[in-house]
Design a protein around this motif. Sequence first.
Motif, short mmCIF file in Angstrom:
data_model
loop_
_atom_site.label_atom_id
_atom_site.label_comp_id
_atom_site.label_asym_id
_atom_site.label_seq_id
_atom_site.Cartn_x
_atom_site.Cartn_y
_atom_site.Cartn_z
N LEU A 86 16.00 -14.01 -59.15
CA LEU A 86 15.94 -14.27 -60.59
C LEU A 86 15.39 -15.67 -60.82
O LEU A 86 15.76 -16.62 -60.12
N ALA A 87 14.50 -15.80 -61.80
CA ALA A 87 13.92 -17.09 -62.15
C ALA A 87 13.72 -17.13 -63.66
O ALA A 87 13.85 -16.12 -64.34
N LYS A 88 13.40 -18.31 -64.16
CA LYS A 88 13.20 -18.48 -65.60
C LYS A 88 11.75 -18.86 -65.87
O LYS A 88 11.15 -19.65 -65.13
N VAL A 89 11.18 -18.30 -66.93
CA VAL A 89 9.79 -18.60 -67.29
C VAL A 89 9.70 -20.04 -67.76
O VAL A 89 10.36 -20.44 -68.72
N LYS A 90 8.87 -20.83 -67.07
CA LYS A 90 8.68 -22.23 -67.43
C LYS A 90 7.50 -22.41 -68.37
O LYS A 90 7.56 -23.16 -69.34
N SER A 91 6.38 -21.71 -68.10
CA SER A 91 5.20 -21.80 -68.94
C SER A 91 4.27 -20.63 -68.62
O SER A 91 4.42 -19.97 -67.59
N SER A 92 3.31 -20.40 -69.52
CA SER A 92 2.32 -19.34 -69.33
C SER A 92 0.96 -19.84 -69.77
O SER A 92 0.85 -20.66 -70.69
N ASP A 93 -0.08 -19.36 -69.10
CA ASP A 93 -1.45 -19.66 -69.51
C ASP A 93 -2.34 -18.49 -69.14
O ASP A 93 -1.86 -17.44 -68.71
N GLU A 94 -3.65 -18.67 -69.28
CA GLU A 94 -4.59 -17.57 -69.04
C GLU A 94 -4.60 -17.12 -67.58
O GLU A 94 -5.06 -16.01 -67.28
N SER A 100 10.66 -21.07 -62.74
CA SER A 100 11.52 -22.11 -62.20
C SER A 100 12.88 -21.51 -61.85
O SER A 100 13.35 -20.59 -62.52
N VAL A 101 13.50 -22.05 -60.78
CA VAL A 101 14.88 -21.69 -60.46
C VAL A 101 15.80 -22.88 -60.67
O VAL A 101 16.89 -22.95 -60.12
N GLY A 102 15.34 -23.85 -61.48
CA GLY A 102 16.13 -25.02 -61.79
C GLY A 102 15.79 -26.22 -60.94
O GLY A 102 15.40 -27.27 -61.44
N PHE A 103 15.90 -26.08 -59.63
CA PHE A 103 15.60 -27.17 -58.71
C PHE A 103 14.22 -27.02 -58.05
O PHE A 103 13.80 -27.89 -57.29
N PHE A 104 13.51 -25.93 -58.37
CA PHE A 104 12.20 -25.68 -57.77
C PHE A 104 11.33 -24.98 -58.81
O PHE A 104 11.72 -23.93 -59.35
N TYR A 192 4.65 -27.03 -51.47
CA TYR A 192 5.22 -25.72 -51.18
C TYR A 192 5.22 -24.91 -52.48
O TYR A 192 5.67 -25.40 -53.52
N SER A 193 4.67 -23.72 -52.44
CA SER A 193 4.63 -22.88 -53.64
C SER A 193 4.81 -21.42 -53.23
O SER A 193 4.63 -21.06 -52.06
N MET A 194 5.17 -20.60 -54.21
CA MET A 194 5.39 -19.17 -53.96
C MET A 194 4.64 -18.33 -54.96
O MET A 194 4.49 -18.71 -56.13
N ILE A 195 4.14 -17.18 -54.49
CA ILE A 195 3.47 -16.20 -55.34
C ILE A 195 4.42 -15.01 -55.48
O ILE A 195 4.94 -14.50 -54.49
N CYS A 196 4.63 -14.56 -56.73
CA CYS A 196 5.57 -13.48 -57.00
C CYS A 196 4.92 -12.37 -57.80
O CYS A 196 3.84 -12.54 -58.37
N SER A 197 5.61 -11.24 -57.85
CA SER A 197 5.13 -10.08 -58.58
C SER A 197 6.19 -9.58 -59.54
O SER A 197 7.39 -9.63 -59.24
N ILE A 198 5.73 -9.09 -60.71
CA ILE A 198 6.61 -8.38 -61.63
C ILE A 198 5.94 -7.06 -62.03
O ILE A 198 6.13 -6.57 -63.14
N ALA A 199 5.14 -6.51 -61.11
CA ALA A 199 4.30 -5.36 -61.44
C ALA A 199 4.94 -4.02 -61.12
O ALA A 199 4.26 -2.99 -61.17
N GLU A 200 6.23 -3.98 -60.79
CA GLU A 200 6.87 -2.72 -60.46
C GLU A 200 8.09 -2.49 -61.34
O GLU A 200 8.60 -3.41 -61.99
N GLN A 201 8.56 -1.25 -61.36
CA GLN A 201 9.75 -0.93 -62.15
C GLN A 201 10.94 -1.74 -61.66
O GLN A 201 11.14 -1.92 -60.46
#
Length: 222
Positions: A86-94, A100-104, A192-201
């Motif tokens: 679980l994470a929180k949306v920090k910002s969006s762009d094109e 963000s998870v608070g500390f990262f 250090y960065s991570m790539i994530c997906s929200i493309a599934e049910q």
Amino acid sequence: MFVLSIIKDTIAILPANFGVPPAQALISEINKKYANRVLHDVGLCICTFDLVEAGEGKVRYGDGCLWYKVRFRMVVFRPFASEVILAKVKSSDEDGIRLSVGFFDDIYVPLAYLPQPSAFDPNERAHFWLPDSEATTAHELLESATADRMYIDQGEVVRVRIEADEFYDDEPGPPKASEGIAVKREARRAPYSMICSIAEQGLGPVPWWKSAQPDGDAMEAE
């Protein structure tokens, strides 16, 4: 999400801390050195879990400190591939969404890993999903009724799946020059960065799927 990594190092204890129990002093110095630091191919260090081994303190010429060779276990933040967090949306762009998870904060959802069809609304500064739509272009999606759009708003809690992580060693130094012409320094990248997906049910903003969760009372009655 969190793992234990064994690290070896040589840690100095200042003379002012000679009265503190060695284990306590070592853990304090290790935390000062490693907490909130990214180790390449290891992850983001959080805090010392425990000391595995510590040698005898030795004095080096010139500084008066006691130096200990130690092995310790460090709590490290590094979600594994395919882990759902679980994470929180920090910002969006094109280009996508930053989470963000608070500390990262260096967690990204690129366009390719958004639910389809989706588009970026420049007025709301947010991406939206239009389920069951036959639209194929962003222009067509932006002509849809606002009430039909499922927005991914800033500050919203989302469930994401880790696709990959990346470490980057940004070496310090002046901009490089090519044939006497100064080359503009590239923008600094996160170590250090991570790539994530929200493309599934089941992935995406938590409220999207609350209605799909089984009713606990009904299950108990069965």
